[in-house]
Design an enzyme around this catalytic site. Structure first.
Site, PDB file in Angstrom:
ATOM      1  N   ASN A 215      -9.958  -0.335  -1.250  1.00  0.00           N
ATOM      2  CA  ASN A 215      -8.501  -0.221  -1.124  1.00  0.00           C
ATOM      3  C   ASN A 215      -7.848  -0.854  -2.352  1.00  0.00           C
ATOM      4  O   ASN A 215      -7.814  -2.079  -2.486  1.00  0.00           O
ATOM      5  CB  ASN A 215      -8.061  -0.937   0.158  1.00  0.00           C
ATOM      6  CG  ASN A 215      -6.563  -0.890   0.395  1.00  0.00           C
ATOM      7  OD1 ASN A 215      -5.807  -0.470  -0.479  1.00  0.00           O
ATOM      8  ND2 ASN A 215      -6.138  -1.328   1.561  1.00  0.00           N
TER       9      ASN A 215
ATOM     10  N   CYS B 226       0.812  -1.222   0.000  1.00  0.00           N
ATOM     11  CA  CYS B 226       0.000   0.000   0.000  1.00  0.00           C
ATOM     12  C   CYS B 226       0.847   1.274   0.000  1.00  0.00           C
ATOM     13  O   CYS B 226       0.350   2.355  -0.292  1.00  0.00           O
ATOM     14  CB  CYS B 226      -0.951  -0.007   1.186  1.00  0.00           C
ATOM     15  SG  CYS B 226      -2.107  -1.368   1.081  1.00  0.00           S
TER      16      CYS B 226
ATOM     17  N   HIS C 264      -3.698   7.166   1.846  1.00  0.00           N
ATOM     18  CA  HIS C 264      -4.000   5.814   1.357  1.00  0.00           C
ATOM     19  C   HIS C 264      -5.396   5.450   1.849  1.00  0.00           C
ATOM     20  O   HIS C 264      -5.757   5.738   2.995  1.00  0.00           O
ATOM     21  CB  HIS C 264      -2.951   4.838   1.903  1.00  0.00           C
ATOM     22  CG  HIS C 264      -3.304   3.406   1.662  1.00  0.00           C
ATOM     23  ND1 HIS C 264      -3.602   2.924   0.409  1.00  0.00           N
ATOM     24  CD2 HIS C 264      -3.434   2.352   2.518  1.00  0.00           C
ATOM     25  CE1 HIS C 264      -3.891   1.638   0.502  1.00  0.00           C
ATOM     26  NE2 HIS C 264      -3.801   1.267   1.770  1.00  0.00           N
TER      27      HIS C 264
HETATM   28  O1  UT7 Z   1      -4.035  -1.231   3.291  1.00  0.00           O
HETATM   29  C1  UT7 Z   1      -3.138  -2.081   3.910  1.00  0.00           C
HETATM   30  C2  UT7 Z   1      -3.195  -2.016   5.372  1.00  0.00           C
HETATM   31  N1  UT7 Z   1      -4.440  -2.505   5.843  1.00  0.00           N
HETATM   32  C3  UT7 Z   1      -5.174  -1.794   6.654  1.00  0.00           C
HETATM   33  O2  UT7 Z   1      -4.841  -0.693   6.988  1.00  0.00           O
HETATM   34  C4  UT7 Z   1      -6.422  -2.456   7.221  1.00  0.00           C
HETATM   35  C5  UT7 Z   1      -6.473  -2.313   8.692  1.00  0.00           C
HETATM   36  N2  UT7 Z   1      -7.576  -2.997   9.302  1.00  0.00           N
HETATM   37  C6  UT7 Z   1      -8.878  -2.644   9.151  1.00  0.00           C
HETATM   38  O3  UT7 Z   1      -9.200  -1.758   8.374  1.00  0.00           O
HETATM   39  C7  UT7 Z   1      -9.891  -3.300  10.023  1.00  0.00           C
HETATM   40  O4  UT7 Z   1      -9.233  -4.027  11.030  1.00  0.00           O
HETATM   41  C8  UT7 Z   1     -10.857  -4.246   9.268  1.00  0.00           C
HETATM   42  C9  UT7 Z   1     -11.803  -3.436   8.387  1.00  0.00           C
HETATM   43  C10 UT7 Z   1     -10.079  -5.251   8.450  1.00  0.00           C
HETATM   44  C11 UT7 Z   1     -11.732  -4.981  10.295  1.00  0.00           C
HETATM   45  O5  UT7 Z   1     -12.399  -4.058  11.123  1.00  0.00           O
HETATM   46  P1  UT7 Z   1     -12.339  -4.175  12.710  1.00  0.00           P
HETATM   47  O6  UT7 Z   1     -13.160  -3.096  13.234  1.00  0.00           O
HETATM   48  O7  UT7 Z   1     -10.902  -4.212  13.122  1.00  0.00           O
HETATM   49  O8  UT7 Z   1     -13.051  -5.553  12.946  1.00  0.00           O
HETATM   50  P2  UT7 Z   1     -12.502  -6.817  13.752  1.00  0.00           P
HETATM   51  O9  UT7 Z   1     -11.583  -7.595  12.910  1.00  0.00           O
HETATM   52  O10 UT7 Z   1     -12.078  -6.381  15.105  1.00  0.00           O
HETATM   53  O11 UT7 Z   1     -13.860  -7.619  13.931  1.00  0.00           O
HETATM   54  C12 UT7 Z   1     -14.965  -7.105  14.717  1.00  0.00           C
HETATM   55  C13 UT7 Z   1     -16.103  -8.071  14.578  1.00  0.00           C
HETATM   56  C14 UT7 Z   1     -15.712  -9.526  14.821  1.00  0.00           C
HETATM   57  O12 UT7 Z   1     -16.810 -10.187  15.432  1.00  0.00           O
HETATM   58  P3  UT7 Z   1     -16.851 -10.434  17.009  1.00  0.00           P
HETATM   59  O13 UT7 Z   1     -15.631 -11.251  17.319  1.00  0.00           O
HETATM   60  O14 UT7 Z   1     -16.827  -9.080  17.632  1.00  0.00           O
HETATM   61  O15 UT7 Z   1     -18.145 -11.151  17.211  1.00  0.00           O
HETATM   62  C15 UT7 Z   1     -15.495 -10.080  13.431  1.00  0.00           C
HETATM   63  O16 UT7 Z   1     -15.703 -11.460  13.361  1.00  0.00           O
HETATM   64  O17 UT7 Z   1     -16.625  -8.021  13.251  1.00  0.00           O
HETATM   65  C16 UT7 Z   1     -16.576  -9.340  12.652  1.00  0.00           C
HETATM   66  N3  UT7 Z   1     -16.256  -9.193  11.237  1.00  0.00           N
HETATM   67  C17 UT7 Z   1     -17.191  -8.992  10.305  1.00  0.00           C
HETATM   68  N4  UT7 Z   1     -18.521  -8.912  10.364  1.00  0.00           N
HETATM   69  C18 UT7 Z   1     -19.183  -8.695   9.225  1.00  0.00           C
HETATM   70  C19 UT7 Z   1     -15.029  -9.190  10.662  1.00  0.00           C
HETATM   71  N5  UT7 Z   1     -15.152  -8.978   9.333  1.00  0.00           N
HETATM   72  C20 UT7 Z   1     -16.488  -8.872   9.092  1.00  0.00           C
HETATM   73  C21 UT7 Z   1     -17.226  -8.643   7.920  1.00  0.00           C
HETATM   74  N6  UT7 Z   1     -18.587  -8.569   8.033  1.00  0.00           N
HETATM   75  N7  UT7 Z   1     -16.672  -8.496   6.708  1.00  0.00           N
END
Ligand code: UT7
Length: 332
Positions: free
Chosen positions: A286, A116, A256
């Site tokens: 992204n 990225c 980004h």
């Molecule tokens: O560009 C390169 C670098 N990359 C980045 O900068 C990305 C950085 N990370 C992120 O943008 C975020 O971490 C994500 C968008 C990937 C995920 O968001 P988050 O707020 O960190 O979610 P999480 O992984 O902490 O998950 C929260 C909850 C979980 O459920 P529980 O355990 O709270 O019940 C996940 O299982 O959301 C659930 N979850 C989803 N639910 C619906 C994870 N992905 C999804 C999804 N749809 N697609």
């Protein structure tokens, strides 16, 4: 003689026609439009379809349009740097393919892999060739066909990424415009949290690597998020400080587009209101190396000569950094 600087003299972008909405993804994985919008800011993204079509298929029209806008011929390009983690092939470089297809007969070039941060790494590299005085026309194209390495069974990753390309032309100037400063970083220990495990020389493709879905992006989202928020905000703040730029002096943050929450945190740290933050994540998701030049392309008509821009990225590697640009031309 005054210092030679590299100015951005043209910008262009290309995204494929095919749109994948959050509702389309609801049909593939256990997710919802509401979750994706609120957690990332993404509404839709593009996908390049068609057999045998790689990243070059998007970079070629992006670069061709760039040359048309600037009114120059492909033979005038000296160097083309292609930032990508989704090259058409392991080798030859996608840069070579692009140059061949557009007729850049006098150019040499290479691919640059910084995920990225690929585009800002490319700008920093390209700028130095121009500043050396030996190269007059350097193209930096950031392109990724993320759909080629996404697992559409993994809701952690497939909802975030999209396909797209953006390109800029760098040319020398003796005026006080162009690439003014840069701060770049890398921390290879980030490999554990964001990688594509197989397909390289460590784990060449085998039936097992395919069966284990190791040719797809793996991301530990929460961990990457934490690193991204801190580092992108810090480096953007640091480049302002080093150049004595107050919040009022920065006309645009060009971030980004990984997650709107990361962008907001960076803007907050810099003291910038949302009106001065480029944002198109809602339409393209992204696109990895494509995000920053695609933002410049979308916002080009609003940019004025002398505007102060801070380009900032964080991504796989980990890699991150910020570049301070003084915009070199008014909208035509
Ligand atoms: O560009 C390169 C670098 N990359 C980045 O900068 C990305 C950085 N990370 C992120 O943008 C975020 O971490 C994500 C968008 C990937 C995920 O968001 P988050 O707020 O960190 O979610 P999480 O992984 O902490 O998950 C929260 C909850 C979980 O459920 P529980 O355990 O709270 O019940 C996940 O299982 O959301 C659930 N979850 C989803 N639910 C619906 C994870 N992905 C999804 C999804 N749809 N697609």
């Amino acid at each position: 003689m005054s210092q030679l600087r590299a100015a951005i003299t043209a910008v262009n972008g290309f995204v494929p026609e095919d749109v994948v909405t959050n509702f389309d993804l609801e049909k593939m994985v256990d997710t919802s439009d509401e979750w994706i919008r609120t957690r990332t800011g993404i509404i839709e993204r593009r996908r390049l379809k068609g057999e045998g079509k790689g990243s070059s298929q998007m970079a070629i029209p992006a670069v061709q349009g760039l040359l048309e806008k600037r009114g120059i011929s492909p033979e005038e390009i000296d160097l083309l740097i292609c930032a990508t983690v989704t090259p058409d092939h392991v080798f030859p470089a996608t840069s070579n393919i692009i140059c061949d297809k557009i007729g850049a007969k006098n150019a040499w070039g290479y691919d640059l892999s910084a995920a990225c941060s690929g585009f800002i790494y490319g700008v920093e590299t390209g700028r130095r060739f121009v500043e050396s005085g030996q190269y007059k026309k350097v193209v930096v194209v950031g392109v990724d066909k993320m759909s080629a390495i996404l697992d559409y069974q993994d809701r952690n990753t497939c909802i975030i990424f999209g396909d797209g390309a953006g390109a800029i032309l760098l040319e020398p100037t003796e005026e006080e415009f162009g690439i003014m400063d840069s701060i770049l970083h890398a921390d290879g220990s980030g490999i554990d949290y964001l990688h594509q495990k197989a397909g390289g020389s460590a784990y060449p493709p085998t039936e097992e690597t395919v069966a284990n879905r190791q040719h797809f992006v793996y991301q530990e989202g929460k961990t990457v998020f934490k690193f991204a928020v801190t580092n992108m905000a810090d480096v953007s703040y640091n480049i302002m400080e080093r150049n004595n730029l107050s919040s009022d002096d920065v006309n645009w943050l060009v971030p980004h587009q990984a997650n709107k929450r990361i962008i907001d945190a960076t803007a907050n740290r810099m003291g910038l209101p949302s009106e001065r933050v480029m944002l198109n994540i809602q339409r393209y998701g992204n696109t990895t190396a494509g995000t920053i030049p695609l933002c410049l392309w979308d916002y080009e008509k609003q940019l004025k000569k002398g505007d102060n821009l801070v380009l900032a990225a964080f991504g796989g590697g980990f890699t991150w950094g910020a570049i301070y640009v003084k915009w070199a031309y008014d909208p035509s």
